[in-house]
Design an enzyme around this catalytic site. Structure first.
Site, PDB file in Angstrom:
ATOM      1  N   SER A  30       0.823  -1.213   0.000  1.00 56.60           N
ATOM      2  CA  SER A  30       0.000   0.000   0.000  1.00 56.60           C
ATOM      3  C   SER A  30       0.857   1.263   0.000  1.00 56.60           C
ATOM      4  N   GLY A  64      -4.428   3.732   1.743  1.00 54.56           N
ATOM      5  CA  GLY A  64      -5.383   3.508   2.819  1.00 54.56           C
ATOM      6  C   GLY A  64      -6.679   4.294   2.663  1.00 54.56           C
ATOM      7  N   GLU A 170       2.486  -0.075  11.795  1.00 56.17           N
ATOM      8  CA  GLU A 170       3.042   1.288  11.631  1.00 56.17           C
ATOM      9  C   GLU A 170       2.535   2.275  12.693  1.00 56.17           C
ATOM     10  N   TYR A 172      -0.629   2.723  13.658  1.00 59.00           N
ATOM     11  CA  TYR A 172      -1.996   3.211  13.454  1.00 59.00           C
ATOM     12  C   TYR A 172      -2.936   2.583  14.500  1.00 59.00           C
ATOM     13  N   ARG A 220      -2.167  -6.703   8.115  1.00 59.78           N
ATOM     14  CA  ARG A 220      -0.802  -6.143   8.201  1.00 59.78           C
ATOM     15  C   ARG A 220      -0.400  -6.154   9.663  1.00 59.78           C
ATOM     16  N   HIS A 258       5.415   4.951  12.824  1.00 59.32           N
ATOM     17  CA  HIS A 258       5.856   6.193  12.183  1.00 59.32           C
ATOM     18  C   HIS A 258       6.649   7.087  13.134  1.00 59.32           C
ATOM     19  N   GLU A 259       6.398   6.962  14.435  1.00 61.75           N
ATOM     20  CA  GLU A 259       7.117   7.818  15.380  1.00 61.75           C
ATOM     21  C   GLU A 259       8.451   7.197  15.807  1.00 61.75           C
ATOM     22  N   ALA A 260       8.761   5.985  15.312  1.00 60.81           N
ATOM     23  CA  ALA A 260      10.016   5.312  15.696  1.00 60.81           C
ATOM     24  C   ALA A 260      11.208   6.146  15.243  1.00 60.81           C
ATOM     25  N   GLN A 345      12.273  10.853  -2.189  1.00 61.24           N
ATOM     26  CA  GLN A 345      12.153  12.266  -2.550  1.00 61.24           C
ATOM     27  C   GLN A 345      10.870  12.622  -3.295  1.00 61.24           C
ATOM     28  N   CYS A 359       7.892   9.482  -8.645  1.00 63.41           N
ATOM     29  CA  CYS A 359       9.143   8.769  -8.416  1.00 63.41           C
ATOM     30  C   CYS A 359      10.302   9.537  -9.029  1.00 63.41           C
ATOM     31  N   TRP A 582      15.590  13.596   9.272  1.00 62.91           N
ATOM     32  CA  TRP A 582      15.829  13.215  10.660  1.00 62.91           C
ATOM     33  C   TRP A 582      16.861  12.082  10.746  1.00 62.91           C
ATOM     34  N   GLY A 691      20.773  21.180 -14.163  1.00 66.41           N
ATOM     35  CA  GLY A 691      21.582  22.189 -13.473  1.00 66.41           C
ATOM     36  C   GLY A 691      22.068  23.284 -14.398  1.00 66.41           C
ATOM     37  N   LEU A 698      18.547  22.609  -7.222  1.00 61.57           N
ATOM     38  CA  LEU A 698      18.601  21.490  -8.177  1.00 61.57           C
ATOM     39  C   LEU A 698      18.715  20.173  -7.415  1.00 61.57           C
TER      40      LEU A 698
HETATM   41  P1  FAD Z   1      25.246  16.958 -13.646  1.00 60.76           P
HETATM   42  O1  FAD Z   1      24.985  15.788 -12.782  1.00 60.76           O
HETATM   43  O2  FAD Z   1      26.182  17.993 -13.175  1.00 60.76           O
HETATM   44  O3  FAD Z   1      25.747  16.410 -15.063  1.00 60.76           O
HETATM   45  C1  FAD Z   1      26.261  17.230 -16.062  1.00 60.76           C
HETATM   46  C2  FAD Z   1      27.208  16.437 -16.949  1.00 60.76           C
HETATM   47  O4  FAD Z   1      27.561  17.218 -18.074  1.00 60.76           O
HETATM   48  C3  FAD Z   1      28.527  16.064 -16.276  1.00 60.76           C
HETATM   49  O5  FAD Z   1      28.737  14.683 -16.399  1.00 60.76           O
HETATM   50  C4  FAD Z   1      29.580  16.866 -17.030  1.00 60.76           C
HETATM   51  O6  FAD Z   1      30.804  16.181 -17.148  1.00 60.76           O
HETATM   52  C5  FAD Z   1      28.920  17.001 -18.405  1.00 60.76           C
HETATM   53  N1  FAD Z   1      29.387  18.155 -19.171  1.00 60.76           N
HETATM   54  C6  FAD Z   1      29.463  19.459 -18.781  1.00 60.76           C
HETATM   55  N2  FAD Z   1      29.864  20.221 -19.811  1.00 60.76           N
HETATM   56  C7  FAD Z   1      30.037  19.400 -20.876  1.00 60.76           C
HETATM   57  C8  FAD Z   1      30.421  19.618 -22.232  1.00 60.76           C
HETATM   58  N3  FAD Z   1      30.639  20.833 -22.692  1.00 60.76           N
HETATM   59  N4  FAD Z   1      30.544  18.556 -23.031  1.00 60.76           N
HETATM   60  C9  FAD Z   1      30.272  17.305 -22.580  1.00 60.76           C
HETATM   61  N5  FAD Z   1      29.884  17.060 -21.319  1.00 60.76           N
HETATM   62  C10 FAD Z   1      29.763  18.088 -20.485  1.00 60.76           C
HETATM   63  N6  FAD Z   1      20.251  14.694  -5.808  1.00 60.76           N
HETATM   64  C11 FAD Z   1      19.153  14.136  -5.349  1.00 60.76           C
HETATM   65  O7  FAD Z   1      18.087  14.311  -5.949  1.00 60.76           O
HETATM   66  N7  FAD Z   1      19.153  13.330  -4.255  1.00 60.76           N
HETATM   67  C12 FAD Z   1      20.286  13.090  -3.579  1.00 60.76           C
HETATM   68  O8  FAD Z   1      20.256  12.376  -2.577  1.00 60.76           O
HETATM   69  C13 FAD Z   1      21.472  13.666  -4.033  1.00 60.76           C
HETATM   70  N8  FAD Z   1      22.628  13.445  -3.381  1.00 60.76           N
HETATM   71  C14 FAD Z   1      23.764  14.004  -3.855  1.00 60.76           C
HETATM   72  C15 FAD Z   1      24.940  13.758  -3.179  1.00 60.76           C
HETATM   73  C16 FAD Z   1      26.121  14.275  -3.649  1.00 60.76           C
HETATM   74  C17 FAD Z   1      27.396  14.017  -2.891  1.00 60.76           C
HETATM   75  C18 FAD Z   1      26.132  15.067  -4.833  1.00 60.76           C
HETATM   76  C19 FAD Z   1      27.401  15.631  -5.366  1.00 60.76           C
HETATM   77  C20 FAD Z   1      24.950  15.322  -5.498  1.00 60.76           C
HETATM   78  C21 FAD Z   1      23.764  14.809  -5.006  1.00 60.76           C
HETATM   79  N9  FAD Z   1      22.548  15.065  -5.623  1.00 60.76           N
HETATM   80  C22 FAD Z   1      21.420  14.484  -5.174  1.00 60.76           C
HETATM   81  C23 FAD Z   1      22.434  16.059  -6.698  1.00 60.76           C
HETATM   82  C24 FAD Z   1      22.295  15.445  -8.089  1.00 60.76           C
HETATM   83  O9  FAD Z   1      23.322  14.512  -8.323  1.00 60.76           O
HETATM   84  C25 FAD Z   1      22.297  16.582  -9.101  1.00 60.76           C
HETATM   85  O10 FAD Z   1      21.224  17.441  -8.833  1.00 60.76           O
HETATM   86  C26 FAD Z   1      22.153  16.054 -10.522  1.00 60.76           C
HETATM   87  O11 FAD Z   1      23.239  15.206 -10.822  1.00 60.76           O
HETATM   88  C27 FAD Z   1      22.128  17.196 -11.543  1.00 60.76           C
HETATM   89  O12 FAD Z   1      21.955  16.627 -12.812  1.00 60.76           O
HETATM   90  P2  FAD Z   1      22.388  17.342 -14.151  1.00 60.76           P
HETATM   91  O13 FAD Z   1      22.248  16.329 -15.207  1.00 60.76           O
HETATM   92  O14 FAD Z   1      21.648  18.597 -14.308  1.00 60.76           O
HETATM   93  O15 FAD Z   1      23.913  17.736 -13.984  1.00 60.76           O
HETATM   94  P1  NAP Z   2      22.426  23.480  -0.958  1.00 55.35           P
HETATM   95  O1  NAP Z   2      21.542  22.514  -0.297  1.00 55.35           O
HETATM   96  O2  NAP Z   2      21.856  24.681  -1.569  1.00 55.35           O
HETATM   97  O3  NAP Z   2      23.515  23.912   0.135  1.00 55.35           O
HETATM   98  C1  NAP Z   2      24.549  24.806  -0.114  1.00 55.35           C
HETATM   99  C2  NAP Z   2      25.213  25.186   1.221  1.00 55.35           C
HETATM  100  O4  NAP Z   2      26.262  26.061   0.971  1.00 55.35           O
HETATM  101  C3  NAP Z   2      24.277  25.845   2.178  1.00 55.35           C
HETATM  102  O5  NAP Z   2      24.481  25.262   3.444  1.00 55.35           O
HETATM  103  C4  NAP Z   2      24.707  27.317   2.176  1.00 55.35           C
HETATM  104  O6  NAP Z   2      24.439  27.702   3.510  1.00 55.35           O
HETATM  105  C5  NAP Z   2      26.156  27.245   1.766  1.00 55.35           C
HETATM  106  N1  NAP Z   2      26.598  28.340   0.903  1.00 55.35           N
HETATM  107  C6  NAP Z   2      25.976  28.863  -0.176  1.00 55.35           C
HETATM  108  N2  NAP Z   2      26.717  29.837  -0.739  1.00 55.35           N
HETATM  109  C7  NAP Z   2      27.840  29.936   0.009  1.00 55.35           C
HETATM  110  C8  NAP Z   2      28.989  30.775  -0.060  1.00 55.35           C
HETATM  111  N3  NAP Z   2      29.122  31.686  -0.996  1.00 55.35           N
HETATM  112  N4  NAP Z   2      29.936  30.619   0.875  1.00 55.35           N
HETATM  113  C9  NAP Z   2      29.820  29.700   1.845  1.00 55.35           C
HETATM  114  N5  NAP Z   2      28.746  28.884   1.957  1.00 55.35           N
HETATM  115  C10 NAP Z   2      27.771  29.005   1.041  1.00 55.35           C
HETATM  116  O7  NAP Z   2      23.250  22.766  -2.066  1.00 55.35           O
HETATM  117  P2  NAP Z   2      24.146  21.462  -2.063  1.00 55.35           P
HETATM  118  O8  NAP Z   2      24.449  20.979  -0.693  1.00 55.35           O
HETATM  119  O9  NAP Z   2      25.275  21.819  -2.935  1.00 55.35           O
HETATM  120  O10 NAP Z   2      23.246  20.390  -2.751  1.00 55.35           O
HETATM  121  C11 NAP Z   2      22.904  20.514  -4.140  1.00 55.35           C
HETATM  122  C12 NAP Z   2      21.602  19.881  -4.384  1.00 55.35           C
HETATM  123  O11 NAP Z   2      21.734  18.471  -4.273  1.00 55.35           O
HETATM  124  C13 NAP Z   2      20.604  20.329  -3.364  1.00 55.35           C
HETATM  125  O12 NAP Z   2      19.670  21.204  -3.950  1.00 55.35           O
HETATM  126  C14 NAP Z   2      19.985  19.086  -2.876  1.00 55.35           C
HETATM  127  O13 NAP Z   2      18.584  19.075  -3.152  1.00 55.35           O
HETATM  128  C15 NAP Z   2      20.625  17.955  -3.632  1.00 55.35           C
HETATM  129  N6  NAP Z   2      20.991  16.952  -2.634  1.00 55.35           N
HETATM  130  C16 NAP Z   2      19.985  16.294  -2.029  1.00 55.35           C
HETATM  131  C17 NAP Z   2      20.282  15.389  -1.062  1.00 55.35           C
HETATM  132  C18 NAP Z   2      19.170  14.632  -0.389  1.00 55.35           C
HETATM  133  O14 NAP Z   2      19.429  13.882   0.519  1.00 55.35           O
HETATM  134  N7  NAP Z   2      17.940  14.755  -0.790  1.00 55.35           N
HETATM  135  C19 NAP Z   2      21.572  15.134  -0.703  1.00 55.35           C
HETATM  136  C20 NAP Z   2      22.584  15.830  -1.343  1.00 55.35           C
HETATM  137  C21 NAP Z   2      22.266  16.748  -2.305  1.00 55.35           C
HETATM  138  P3  NAP Z   2      24.756  29.126   4.119  1.00 55.35           P
HETATM  139  O15 NAP Z   2      24.395  30.087   3.039  1.00 55.35           O
HETATM  140  O16 NAP Z   2      23.904  29.231   5.325  1.00 55.35           O
HETATM  141  O17 NAP Z   2      26.180  29.061   4.470  1.00 55.35           O
HETATM  142 FE1  SF4 Z   3      12.936   7.348  -4.685  1.00 56.39          FE
HETATM  143 FE2  SF4 Z   3      11.224   6.619  -6.608  1.00 56.39          FE
HETATM  144 FE3  SF4 Z   3      11.984   4.828  -4.864  1.00 56.39          FE
HETATM  145 FE4  SF4 Z   3      10.378   6.834  -4.100  1.00 56.39          FE
HETATM  146  S1  SF4 Z   3       9.903   5.197  -5.526  1.00 56.39           S
HETATM  147  S2  SF4 Z   3      12.139   6.055  -3.015  1.00 56.39           S
HETATM  148  S3  SF4 Z   3      11.151   8.490  -5.361  1.00 56.39           S
HETATM  149  S4  SF4 Z   3      13.311   5.887  -6.323  1.00 56.39           S
END
Ligand code: FAD
Ligand code: NAP
Ligand code: SF4
Length: 714
Positions: A30, A64, A170, A172, A220, A258-260, A345, A359, A582, A691, A698
């Protein structure tokens, strides 16, 4: 067992229930999609389930539906209490049956988890996750509620369902009667274990009487409450036996309230972490038992069934991620499955924000009638630049529609930033998405150019009909004095293994990536995904030894001293996912990460990272003050002063030096737009996604959705 020519003989064998037969052992668990709450969305709900039935699922269980008004999850949430509501369900059941599937309606009474003032429970004890104190049900109220379950089951039968699931886990309502934590009654519905289970058993018995013998009743059952004063294993076994006698057809396992404060389904929970409980329970009952939680691939499911840890497997999110999961297993093509990475997410996080569930890896989920990848009549030649999630989703969806696609990637491999994410301990599942996209590129004949930096000239010379720029993001380098110091590195350099961290590390920026990097730094360099270690870390024990199955957590100490820093004065981790934030916060605490808020970065030198830290006196955040100031005067007067008047104010400002040998930059992202800008300057029209389009907020959910939606429009 089905024929031995399949790789998954146990998983794919039919299950004869006496009066009906399930075509295989896959139950779609579910999940509340949000569409259940609105009558006008039932056609889309029907299309959602029909796609899963077409994909071969043995038994679908709906989200549900409450059996009484008080039992609804929130105001105007789904319920099935009157004949008037039956007709709309027929559309769902007919659609599923037309695809050869079977479907059961889940009856869920939220009890004290109801997010409204009419909530009721066994006793008047407020749940820590809702603001409403429930009313304790009277004897009459209990009888009326049990009759409500029976009436809903009868209506479900009228609506064409093949059965119902009675939600007893869960945390409920039924679970609230079962556990001494929430049942303090002194009448015959509380006190002894036998009295506490009376409500559950009477409900099943009354429902069976109402629906007759030839209707599926899934119960369940909570086998591991994971809360203090939960049930013991003996109580669970006695309950299971009585539920069987009362007329249940099968037992589906539930893990954790859910509160675990123990995670049960997020990505860092090892696969199949709880299935041993199904194996244990199976020995004490003769009806089928359904194993559940963190099962996402056929080989895991087959393994569980073949060693007797369940008669069926339940999966919910994996069937959002890939509706054709079963068909792919039937074709022995498990490697083609778009695997659920357990990120929550787009599914649970949406549900908790009352948005429609979808998804991250499959944005069509929940939008089956709106986001359609129709075959094209005239194929175009398309260049996609960037093989991150946005470019991969776009390239594969375009190719699926019949376009001729070339994908350019500057790096050595596909995945983009996701390729970094999958190296974080507890995010290993993310590699499955990269594996899936790689397979799709191969199967759909996308021409992939790795190690190929695409310039405006090279793209123009390719004479493409359309150009998609998905060049993503790069780490932001903040302007801090000493940013060129040798101790400084980006998160990408660290996680990709290009640089190594020392023993004392400052993480600059505490967004999603800063938190992930802190987890990376506080785990050993080569962590093992070990179930025993995970159980120790989170204090998961055995309900035969302690009520609810809790024990004292004993996490592995961090190999490094880590400081996680942000400029904002709000608490760290605010922006993380509703259902996962959390878990991250608890993990950082367990590893002793120092959290620094209100920091200004002064400089980096051989002594470490110099900060000016402003500490705020606890007070009401300005946002909350704004909200309360709009309330009518009489309401404001009865609110505590702490949430109406006390402003946040500066308590102290101090200069500190963190004596670190490594500074890791996680200060957000900048769009990589040079290609998009050059193409625009040369008059070439390009579609910019992910991005490269907007770096702020993003994530892969947006990147994949944007890529897929663009491909659907070409
Ligand atoms: P990117 O992933 O940046 O891909 C762009 C690609 O383009 C790269 O491979 C680059 O090499 C290529 N490129 C750039 N310029 C050129 C060019 N001129 N020619 C050829 N190739 C080129 N997101 C979530 O939703 N959930 C998460 O839990 C999560 N955890 C994350 C944890 C970490 C540590 C990191 C770093 C990121 C995480 N993200 C997470 C963020 C997520 O990975 C990014 O938001 C996502 O990858 C962005 O996708 P994108 O395709 O726009 O860009
Ligand atoms: P983010 O969530 O926007 O965090 C950026 C951090 O950098 C913030 O803490 C910000 O806080 C700080 N910052 C921003 N500008 C700064 C500056 N000029 N100097 C110093 N600190 C600065 O972005 P991210 O951590 O890079 O993650 C990128 C994306 O990946 C996010 O949008 C997120 O959704 C995704 N992601 C998701 C997960 C997940 O579990 N769902 C995990 C990883 C990544 P202050 O401005 O307060 O310092
Ligand atoms: Fe992430 Fe999709 Fe699985 Fe939900 S169903 S946990 S959004 S991969």
């Amino acid at each position: 067992m089905s024929d031995s020519t399949t790789a998954y003989p146990y998983l794919l064998s039919p299950l004869d229930l006496g009066f009906t037969t399930l075509r295989n052992r896959v139950v779609m668990g579910s999940m509340h999609t949000g569409m259940e709450d609105k009558a006008e969305q039932f056609p889309e709900l029907a299309a959602f389930y029909a796609e899963r039935a077409r994909g071969g699922v043995g038994l679908i269980i709906t989200g549900g539906f409450a059996p009484t008004l008080e039992g609804t999850l929130y105001p105007r949430a789904s319920k099935l209490t009157s004949r008037r509501e039956v007709e709309r369900h027929r559309e769902v059941t007919d659609a599923v049956h037309a695809e050869g599937g079977k479907i059961a309606l889940q009856i869920l009474h939220a009890g004290r988890y109801s997010y409204h003032p009419l909530s009721v429970s066994a006793s008047a004890i407020k749940a820590p996750i809702t603001p409403f104190r429930p009313r304790a049900l009277s004897e009459r109220g209990i009888r009326r509620t049990i009759d409500g379950f029976a009436k809903t089951a009868r209506l479900a039968r009228e609506a064409g369902y093949d059965g119902v699931e009675i939600m007893g886990s869960e945390g409920y309502l039924i679970n609230q009667f079962l556990a001494p934590r929430t049942n303090k009654r002194t009448d015959h519905w509380g006190g002894s274990p036998q009295n506490r289970r009376r409500f559950a058993v009477e409900t099943v018995r009354t429902v069976r009487e109402a629906v007759g013998p030839d209707f599926i009743i899934v119960y369940r059952i909570s086998v591991l409450d994971l809360v203090e004063d939960g049930q013991t294993w003996d109580e669970v076994v006695d309950l299971a036996r009585e539920i069987e006698t009362a007329g249940a057809t099968m037992l589906n396992l539930g893990i954790g309230w859910h509160e675990a404060r123990v995670p049960t389904i997020v990505t860092s929970v090892p696969r199949a972490a709880f299935v041993a409980f199904a194996g244990r329970l199976k020995k004490d009952v003769s009806i089928p038992v359904v194993a559940t939680n963190r099962i996402n691939m056929p080989e895991i499911a087959e393994d569980i069934l073949s060693r007797g840890d369940g008669d069926l497997v339940s999966m919910a999110r994996p069937l959002l991620a890939d509706p054709d999961w079963v068909r792919k297993a039937e074709r022995d093509a498990g490697d083609e499955i778009n695997t659920c990475i357990a990120c929550n997410q787009a599914c649970l996080d949406h549900t908790f924000q009352q948005q429609r569930a979808s998804c991250l890896v499959n944005p069509r989920a929940g939008y089956e009638t709106r986001l359609v990848l129709t075959p094209v009549t005239r194929a175009k030649k398309v260049a996609v630049v960037g093989a991150g999630p946005a470019g991969l989703a776009c390239a594969t969806a375009l190719a699926e529609r019949g376009h001729t696609v070339e994908l350019f990637e500057a790096g050595e491999e596909i995945g983009g930033q996701f390729g970094i994410a999958m190296r974080i301990p507890g995010k290993e599942e993310f590699a499955e998405t990269v594996r899936y996209f790689q397979g799709q590129l191969d199967r759909l004949g996308v021409k992939v150019h790795l190690r190929t930096y695409a310039s405006a000239e090279s793209i123009r010379s390719g004479a493409f009909d359309e150009v998609v720029v998905a060049t993503g993001v790069e780490p932001r380098i903040p302007q801090i004095e000493g940013i060129d110091h040798p101790s400084v590195m980006t998160y990408a350099e660290l996680v990709r293994g290009e640089r190594r961290a020392g023993d004392r590390v400052a993480v600059v920026g505490a967004g999603g990536i800063g938190v992930d990097v802190s987890e990376f730094l506080t785990h050993l360099d080569s962590p093992t995904l070990d179930l025993d270690a995970w159980q120790e870390e989170w204090g998961v024990g055995d309900p035969a030894e302690s009520r609810g199955g809790l024990r004292t957590p004993a996490p592995e100490p961090s190999p490094r001293e880590v400081y996680l820093i942000q400029r904002k004065t709000s608490s760290i981790g605010r922006g993380l996912g509703k259902t996962t934030g959390w878990v991250h916060r608890a993990a950082l605490k367990a590893k002793g990460v120092h959290l620094v808020t209100g920091a200004a970065y002064d400089r980096i030198d051989d002594d470490g990272l110099h900060l000016t830290v402003t500490t705020m006196r606890r007070g009401t955040p300005r946002g909350l003050q704004k909200v309360t100031s709009r309330l009518p005067g009489p309401v404001r007067q009865v609110l505590p002063r702490s949430i109406t008047k006390v402003p946040q104010e500066v308590q102290k400002v101090e200069q500190v030096v963190l004596p670190v040998d490594t500074v890791v930059l996680c200060a957000g992202q900048e769009s990589v737009r040079s290609l998009a800008d050059e193409l625009a300057a040369q008059g070439v029209r390009a579609h910019v996604i992910g991005g490269a389009d907007v770096a702020a907020e993003l994530d892969a959910k947006r990147a994949i959705r944007q890529g897929t939606e663009l491909a659907a429009r070409f």
